[in-house]
Design a protein around this motif. Sequence first.
Motif: not given
Length: 62
Positions: A12, A16, A18, A21-22, A24-25
């Motif tokens: 994940d 990712s 953005t 996203d990076k 968050l993941n």
Amino acid sequence: MGFFSLKDKFDDLRHSYTPGDKLLNGAKLLGAVVANTAIGAGKVGKAFAEEYVKEGEKRLKK
């Protein structure tokens, strides 16, 4: 309780795009690592406690 899949979390993170996203993941991956560490420590602690109790019972029987 079983361990969390680090491979899935890492995939994940790798896929990712953005920065949000990076982030968050990455946090999810870190959380899975911490959770797996706690689960592993709990399993080792449980095994140690069971052995400790068995040894204590053996000593009481002597």
